[in-house]
Design a protein around this motif. Sequence first.
Motif, PDB file in Angstrom:
ATOM      1  N   ASP A 253      -1.292  -7.349 -19.388  1.00  0.00           N
ATOM      2  CA  ASP A 253      -2.189  -8.131 -19.826  1.00  0.00           C
ATOM      3  C   ASP A 253      -3.375  -8.137 -19.012  1.00  0.00           C
ATOM      4  OD1 ASP A 253      -0.876  -9.357 -17.787  1.00  0.00           O
ATOM      5  OD2 ASP A 253      -0.649 -11.630 -18.557  1.00  0.00           O
ATOM      6  N   TYR A 254      -3.554  -7.029 -18.353  1.00  0.00           N
ATOM      7  CA  TYR A 254      -4.380  -6.654 -17.316  1.00  0.00           C
ATOM      8  C   TYR A 254      -4.897  -5.267 -16.769  1.00  0.00           C
ATOM      9  CZ  TYR A 254      -1.693  -6.968 -13.245  1.00  0.00           C
ATOM     10  OH  TYR A 254      -0.409  -6.808 -12.252  1.00  0.00           O
ATOM     11  N   LEU A 255      -5.821  -4.912 -16.633  1.00  0.00           N
ATOM     12  CA  LEU A 255      -6.203  -3.560 -15.972  1.00  0.00           C
ATOM     13  C   LEU A 255      -6.715  -3.967 -14.424  1.00  0.00           C
ATOM     14  CD1 LEU A 255      -7.945  -2.025 -19.119  1.00  0.00           C
ATOM     15  CD2 LEU A 255      -5.480  -1.700 -18.334  1.00  0.00           C
ATOM     16  N   ALA A 256      -6.384  -3.157 -13.609  1.00  0.00           N
ATOM     17  CA  ALA A 256      -7.030  -3.382 -12.548  1.00  0.00           C
ATOM     18  C   ALA A 256      -7.379  -1.830 -11.633  1.00  0.00           C
ATOM     19  CB  ALA A 256      -6.245  -3.987 -11.346  1.00  0.00           C
ATOM     20  N   ALA A 257      -8.410  -1.884 -10.766  1.00  0.00           N
ATOM     21  CA  ALA A 257      -8.727  -0.662 -10.093  1.00  0.00           C
ATOM     22  C   ALA A 257      -9.355  -1.164  -8.426  1.00  0.00           C
ATOM     23  CB  ALA A 257      -9.942   0.204 -10.611  1.00  0.00           C
ATOM     24  N   CYS A 258      -8.850  -0.303  -7.660  1.00  0.00           N
ATOM     25  CA  CYS A 258      -9.569  -0.348  -6.404  1.00  0.00           C
ATOM     26  C   CYS A 258      -9.961   0.855  -5.560  1.00  0.00           C
ATOM     27  CB  CYS A 258      -8.903  -1.240  -5.272  1.00  0.00           C
ATOM     28  SG  CYS A 258      -7.355  -0.757  -4.986  1.00  0.00           S
ATOM     29  N   ALA A 259     -10.907   0.918  -4.807  1.00  0.00           N
ATOM     30  CA  ALA A 259     -11.031   1.899  -3.763  1.00  0.00           C
ATOM     31  C   ALA A 259     -10.854   1.481  -2.580  1.00  0.00           C
ATOM     32  CB  ALA A 259     -12.583   2.717  -4.160  1.00  0.00           C
ATOM     33  N   ILE A 260     -10.142   2.301  -1.738  1.00  0.00           N
ATOM     34  CA  ILE A 260      -9.753   2.172  -0.465  1.00  0.00           C
ATOM     35  C   ILE A 260     -10.241   3.341   0.420  1.00  0.00           C
ATOM     36  CG2 ILE A 260      -7.898   1.892   1.245  1.00  0.00           C
ATOM     37  CD1 ILE A 260      -6.533   0.439  -0.705  1.00  0.00           C
ATOM     38  N   ASP A 261     -10.789   2.869   1.626  1.00  0.00           N
ATOM     39  CA  ASP A 261     -11.343   4.001   2.530  1.00  0.00           C
ATOM     40  C   ASP A 261     -10.240   4.607   3.287  1.00  0.00           C
ATOM     41  OD1 ASP A 261     -11.175   2.548   4.631  1.00  0.00           O
ATOM     42  OD2 ASP A 261     -13.135   1.772   4.750  1.00  0.00           O
ATOM     43  N   LEU A 262     -10.392   5.436   4.471  1.00  0.00           N
ATOM     44  CA  LEU A 262      -9.321   6.185   5.014  1.00  0.00           C
ATOM     45  C   LEU A 262      -8.605   4.923   5.937  1.00  0.00           C
ATOM     46  CD1 LEU A 262     -10.740   9.215   6.533  1.00  0.00           C
ATOM     47  CD2 LEU A 262      -8.973   9.212   5.240  1.00  0.00           C
ATOM     48  N   SER A 263      -9.516   4.026   6.470  1.00  0.00           N
ATOM     49  CA  SER A 263      -8.842   3.022   7.327  1.00  0.00           C
ATOM     50  C   SER A 263      -7.903   1.852   6.619  1.00  0.00           C
ATOM     51  CB  SER A 263      -9.693   2.592   8.220  1.00  0.00           C
ATOM     52  OG  SER A 263     -10.822   1.818   7.555  1.00  0.00           O
ATOM     53  N   GLY A 264      -8.157   2.186   5.145  1.00  0.00           N
ATOM     54  CA  GLY A 264      -7.284   0.983   4.428  1.00  0.00           C
ATOM     55  C   GLY A 264      -8.199  -0.281   4.003  1.00  0.00           C
ATOM     56  N   VAL A 265      -9.337  -0.062   4.235  1.00  0.00           N
ATOM     57  CA  VAL A 265     -10.271  -1.243   3.756  1.00  0.00           C
ATOM     58  C   VAL A 265     -10.565  -1.186   2.404  1.00  0.00           C
ATOM     59  CG1 VAL A 265     -12.548  -2.395   4.199  1.00  0.00           C
ATOM     60  CG2 VAL A 265     -11.343  -1.528   6.027  1.00  0.00           C
TER      61      VAL A 265
END
Length: 363
Positions: A101-113
């Motif tokens: 029931d959902y879609l999700a996306a995220c971008a994370i940098d090298l330090s995990g932020v």
Amino acid sequence: MTTRIQGASSAPVRQSSVRAHNLALVLRTVANSEIPISRASTSAVTGLTRATVSALVDDLIAGGLLTEHDPAPRSGAGRPAAGLALNPDGAFGLGLEVNVDYLAACAIDLSGVVRRRVVEDHAQGDLAAMARLARPFVDDFRPAAAALAVPGLVSGDGLIRVAPNLGWRDVDAAAALGFPVTVDNEANLAALSELRAAGGRPSFIYVSGEIGVGAGIVLDGELYRGARGWSGEIGHLTVDPDGRPCRCGARGCLEQYAGQEAIHDIDGAATALGVALSAVVNLLDLDTIVLGGIYGPLLPELQPGIERELRRRVLTSDLAPVTLRAAALGADAAMRGAAESVIRAVIDDPATFLKPQVAGLKP
């Protein structure tokens, strides 16, 4: 040119392999340092010569993975050393998640932020909609790679063999999305994210509650995948042999009593979870259960019933009580775990990332 490493193997090791190993060693050393670390200190930690470290650092800086900060002024004797740190804009991991029931996306940098995060409600999530959601991330961040979390069984070549709650069988995610992507079970990726947050070498089961119920099993700090990579299907453990029919074709599966559609009966769901988890604890001798997905926020309501069944059914409950806790990363654990798997791949093998033809996800 080749070289031989004594005691490792009689086969020669190519110079390029030694360089790749040393690049990863230097990058991991910087990544694991809590403060910017000098080239000299990196040499001391890794055992590599200063000249070798300097050359490798130059390559990592040129490739955008490291930055070198000016030293802070000081009044004491000696010249302060410049500090090395991960480049926050050097490489990004794109984490995607498709659920019922959902879609999700995220971008994370090298330090995990987490640099960007989007979650959209979507009935019976599909990959065409996922591709549209991911496109701005691909365009804006040019991620090193993408990883997709799905509630189903995935083969080693990235084929989604079966996802009962999505109605999928033998789905090629990369072909459907239109760009390269690695695929893994959402509970496995969430468990890996929890493992990184916890540190050390713990043993626990991560239980993800959504429409279905999945689990990631961590033993002594390593994700246990099983012989074919399909472990963790706790949602299809039988809690009532003659019970409710399940989408998988069996009867009495845990997810029919503790999945999102049945969670309104909190006491019944807690009892069913306690019964299933007791069997897992007895089998694997785990000392911690981590509840994620919809279960995390409901821990106060679920905890009494689960712990009642654990006390009743776990053979060693009076000797070593099992810890029950909510997931540290909440509902984002799977997509963050997906993005973090990309970043970990870059840090573990920067030589591959630095090759011009793979330095950035191709549309």
